[in-house]
Design an enzyme around this catalytic site. Structure first.
Site, PDB file in Angstrom:
ATOM      1  N   ASP A 278      -6.137  16.891   5.293  1.00  0.00           N
ATOM      2  CA  ASP A 278      -5.672  15.773   6.102  1.00  0.00           C
ATOM      3  C   ASP A 278      -6.674  15.465   7.210  1.00  0.00           C
ATOM      4  OD1 ASP A 278      -4.197  13.910   7.569  1.00  0.00           O
ATOM      5  OD2 ASP A 278      -3.038  15.465   8.586  1.00  0.00           O
TER       6      ASP A 278
ATOM      7  N   HIS B 251      -6.395  12.810   9.334  1.00  0.00           N
ATOM      8  CA  HIS B 251      -5.817  12.010  10.416  1.00  0.00           C
ATOM      9  C   HIS B 251      -5.761  12.863  11.681  1.00  0.00           C
ATOM     10  CE1 HIS B 251      -4.386   9.898   6.793  1.00  0.00           C
ATOM     11  NE2 HIS B 251      -4.435   8.823   7.549  1.00  0.00           N
TER      12      HIS B 251
ATOM     13  N   TYR C 196     -10.218  -1.134  10.526  1.00  0.00           N
ATOM     14  CA  TYR C 196      -8.802  -0.777  10.530  1.00  0.00           C
ATOM     15  C   TYR C 196      -8.589   0.594  11.164  1.00  0.00           C
ATOM     16  CZ  TYR C 196      -4.282   0.903   8.986  1.00  0.00           C
ATOM     17  OH  TYR C 196      -3.031   1.451   8.979  1.00  0.00           O
ATOM     18  N   HIS C 197      -9.304   1.582  10.662  1.00  0.00           N
ATOM     19  CA  HIS C 197      -9.095   2.951  11.109  1.00  0.00           C
ATOM     20  C   HIS C 197      -9.575   3.155  12.538  1.00  0.00           C
ATOM     21  CE1 HIS C 197      -9.203   3.093   6.700  1.00  0.00           C
ATOM     22  NE2 HIS C 197      -8.254   3.981   6.843  1.00  0.00           N
TER      23      HIS C 197
ATOM     24  N   TYR D 253       0.846  -1.187   0.000  1.00  0.00           N
ATOM     25  CA  TYR D 253       0.000   0.000   0.000  1.00  0.00           C
ATOM     26  C   TYR D 253       0.878   1.232   0.000  1.00  0.00           C
ATOM     27  CZ  TYR D 253      -3.348   3.462   1.709  1.00  0.00           C
ATOM     28  OH  TYR D 253      -4.122   4.567   1.866  1.00  0.00           O
TER      29      TYR D 253
ATOM     30  N   LYS E 152      -5.878  21.796  12.512  1.00  0.00           N
ATOM     31  CA  LYS E 152      -5.695  20.765  11.475  1.00  0.00           C
ATOM     32  C   LYS E 152      -5.931  21.413  10.115  1.00  0.00           C
ATOM     33  CE  LYS E 152      -5.472  16.905  11.274  1.00  0.00           C
ATOM     34  NZ  LYS E 152      -4.291  16.109  10.881  1.00  0.00           N
TER      35      LYS E 152
END
Length: 670
Positions: free
Chosen positions: A548, A550, A178-179, A13, A544
């Site tokens: 993005d 995250h 996953y996240h 990935y 932020k």
């Protein structure tokens, strides 16, 4: 074909790759047959903004492959026959749009035409792949959402209904736990919130009336999952066995699916990125192997697809060689070991059975709690799930900082010999093409100059009209793609109808750090004393900037800053540098902290610094956190950044003390 003959699909990935870099790697792997028997592409794509959008400034080509229009989709898959591929698209808010462009490119490759020898329907029936399309986890962990939850769920259900009828080999949703783990979820939370998402989606599809009872089993059968695997591989193995058990139970009892094949828990894995360390990054290799074992050792709960991060992702963008190394780890396991030759080696294990039962029971309880609130959407809107994740992540960080959870090379066994892998840190990662943004913007301009504007306007008007009804949106989306609309125009049209949404941050109600010895209390005393010297409580703005999403790091900084006595201003994700500057001025803050994990720090941070200077508040110190190479960190400090923090700086309380130092220095205090 035996199990040994047909291993899981293997992927690497290229997390934040540009189109050129990732496509070159994929084409090389395709030519060499390195992806096993089933060729798979994992296509991380950007959110629904044109490259010339102000929000995309500095980030184009760094947070996925930019696909702003049909022409770029054609270019991306040039010489790659889509009817022979299995393509995984890591895309969510704009999943319907990306699938539409993908289908149109496949039609063009096949020469399809309505009523012709090959029709669009013929092509659609041959397409195979996956769109991630899990918007609920975006509200909780990744941030690439645009529309309110109810409208986002409508897009998902429309896509599912369309694919069940028109693209039967497609996995229209890849529900992502996953996240959730990356955001701090415990195994129980990962199980519960992912399955609550599945329940919300299936209920929406059923209520839409677009799929008959006879076909509903096909909907269940095409749902796939994308799971995380941490380094505690026994616990991760049990988690996967619990997933299998719970999914079978839910699909059988709640939805009445009789066919066991349709109830099969099909999942792919990317192993944990949260645990990758910048300190002694060579240790990440053995972490990745242990995490890989957690999802492959148990045959009855084995992953169908596996992708591994690279050893140096905590340093920056991995090079093609680093990605190849990750691919080789799986190939050695699949072809050199005897892993695939035996039945499930955990069957009959009392230890495993007890742990699975414990996870199943705790996950059921949490699922029931969320359902009692009204389901996953209600738990998103109330902020419950986000708050629980932020609290769980804070607890994990606290365990690391106090040494209860040991991380080799970080808080234990920190001494190290010089590593040849990191002797040249600037050469140990790959730099994004600095011309990517300019090229993408030029591509959009050229595309718009050549298309039929009348046809585009009519298609977008039809899309807006359809969005105001209960009709399936996929046909109107396909028409817009064929007409030449851009990704930003599609998203913008729906934004006008559906509106926008900002999810709760989860910070205000999160449980933060407990009183750990004297360190936090000492910092809290310094925060209070410095505030008194300056005439008020210290105020920290956590920003932020850009696209993005995250937000995990920013949230943890905000929570710890609150616990340390700061007044915290945190407005969540997707802010422009101008908005951050305005907030800094309006709130009269003592420090601005920027969290950027997209690699766009060299574009966004100077924009904030310039904005503060223009606003006459350039005496407010700015600190920056992210995956920032040393050379970039030096340059940022030269530009005026007071401090730069990277993954090696895991002590949040220590960082709070550093912020106090920065504020005192800016005000000339002792």
């Amino acid at each position: 074909m035996t199990e040994k003959d047909k291993p899981w699909v293997m992927r690497t990935y290229a997390g934040h790759s540009t189109a050129t870099a990732s496509n070159a790697l994929y084409r090389t792997n395709l030519a060499k047959g390195q992806t096993g028997l089933s060729v798979a592409f994992d296509l991380p794509t950007q959110t629904g903004y044109d490259p010339d959008s102000v929000m995309a400034r500095g980030e184009v080509g760094k947070v996925g492959v930019p696909v702003p229009h049909l022409g770029e989709m054609r270019k991306l898959f040039q010489d790659i026959p889509l009817t022979s591929m299995n393509t995984s698209m890591t895309i969510n808010a704009t999943a319907m749009w990306l699938l539409a462009m993908y289908q149109v490119v496949a039609e063009e490759q096949a020469g399809a035409a309505p009523g012709g020898e090959v029709t669009p329907e013929d092509v659609a029936a041959q397409l195979a792949g996956t769109t991630q399309n899990d918007i609920i986890k975006e509200y909780l962990s990744r941030g690439t959402y645009v529309f309110p939850p109810e409208h986002s769920l409508r897009l998902i259900s429309d896509m599912i209904a369309y694919t069940v009828h028109q693209i039967p080999k497609w996995n229209p949703i890849n529900i992502c736990s996953y996240h959730l783990q990356e955001a701090g979820a415990t195994p129980t939370q990962e199980l519960a919130y992912a399955l609550c998402t599945a329940i919300a989606v299936l209920d929406q599809v059923k209520e839409s009336g677009q799929v008959s009872e006879a076909d509903f089993g096909k909907v269940v059968g095409r749902i796939s999952f994308f799971v995380n695997a941490g380094v505690r591989f026994i616990e991760e193995t049990c988690k996967m066995r619990a997933f299998v058990e719970l999914w079978d139970e839910i699909t059988r009892e709640r939805y009445g699916v009789e066919d066991p094949k349709m109830r099969r828990f099909r999942y792919g894995v990317q192993v944990n990125s949260l645990g990758l360390t910048e300190a002694q990054p060579e240790n990440n290799v053995q972490r990745i192997v242990l995490e890989m074992l957690g999802v492959t050792l148990s045959k009855n709960a084995r992953a169908r697809a596996l992708q591994l991060p690279a050893w140096n992702e905590a340093l920056g963008l991995p090079r093609p060689w680093d990605q190849q190394w990750s691919l080789r780890l799986q190939q050695v396991l699949a072809f050199e070991s005897d892993l695939l030759e035996y039945d499930d080696i955990f069957d009959g294990s009392h230890v495993i059975e007890a742990k699975v039962a414990e996870l199943v029971a705790s996950a059921r309880a949490e699922i029931d709690r969320v359902q009692a609130m009204g389901g996953a959407i209600a738990a998103v809107e109330s902020g419950y799930m986000k708050q629980e994740l932020v609290s769980a992540h804070a607890a994990r960080r606290g365990r690391i900082e106090n040494g209860e959870e040991k991380i080799v090379g970080v808080n234990v066994y920190e001494t190290t010999e010089p590593s040849p892998l990191t002797a040249d840190l600037d050469g140990a990662i790959m730099a994004a093409d600095p011309q990517a943004e300019q090229s993408a913007r030029a591509s959009v301009e050229a595309w718009k100059a050549e298309r039929d504007e009348t046809a585009v306007a009519e298609a977008l008007a039809a899309l807006a009209a359809t969005a105001k009804t209960d009709e399936n949106l996929m046909p109107a989306t396909l028409a817009a793609a064929r007409a030449g609309a851009t990704t930003g125009e599609w998203a913008g049209t729906l934004r006008e109808v559906f509106g926008e949404f900002r999810a709760p941050t989860g910070v205000s109600g999160a449980v933060g750090a407990a009183e750990a010895g004297t360190e936090l209390s000492t910092v809290r005393d310094r925060v209070r004393a410095t505030g008194e010297e300056l005439g008020g409580r210290l105020r920290l703005l956590v920003g932020k900037p850009g696209l993005d999403g995250h937000s995990n790091g920013a949230e943890q900084v905000a929570v710890r800053a609150r616990d340390a006595g700061f007044e915290v201003v945190y407005q969540g994700i997707r802010l422009t540098p101008e908005q951050i500057v305005s907030a800094a001025v309006a709130e009269d803050v003592h420090c601005v902290g920027l969290s950027i994990l997209s690699g766009s720090h060299m574009e966004l941070v100077p924009a904030v610094l310039d904005g503060l200077r223009e606003a006459g508040v350039d005496d407010v110190p700015v600190i920056v956190g992210g995956i920032i190479p040393d050379s970039d960190g030096r340059r940022l400090r030269e530009l005026g950044v007071a401090a730069v923090y990277t993954p090696k700086d895991f002590g949040l309380t220590e960082i709070m003390g550093g912020i106090v130092d920065v504020i005192r220095e800016a005000h000339g205090l002792d």
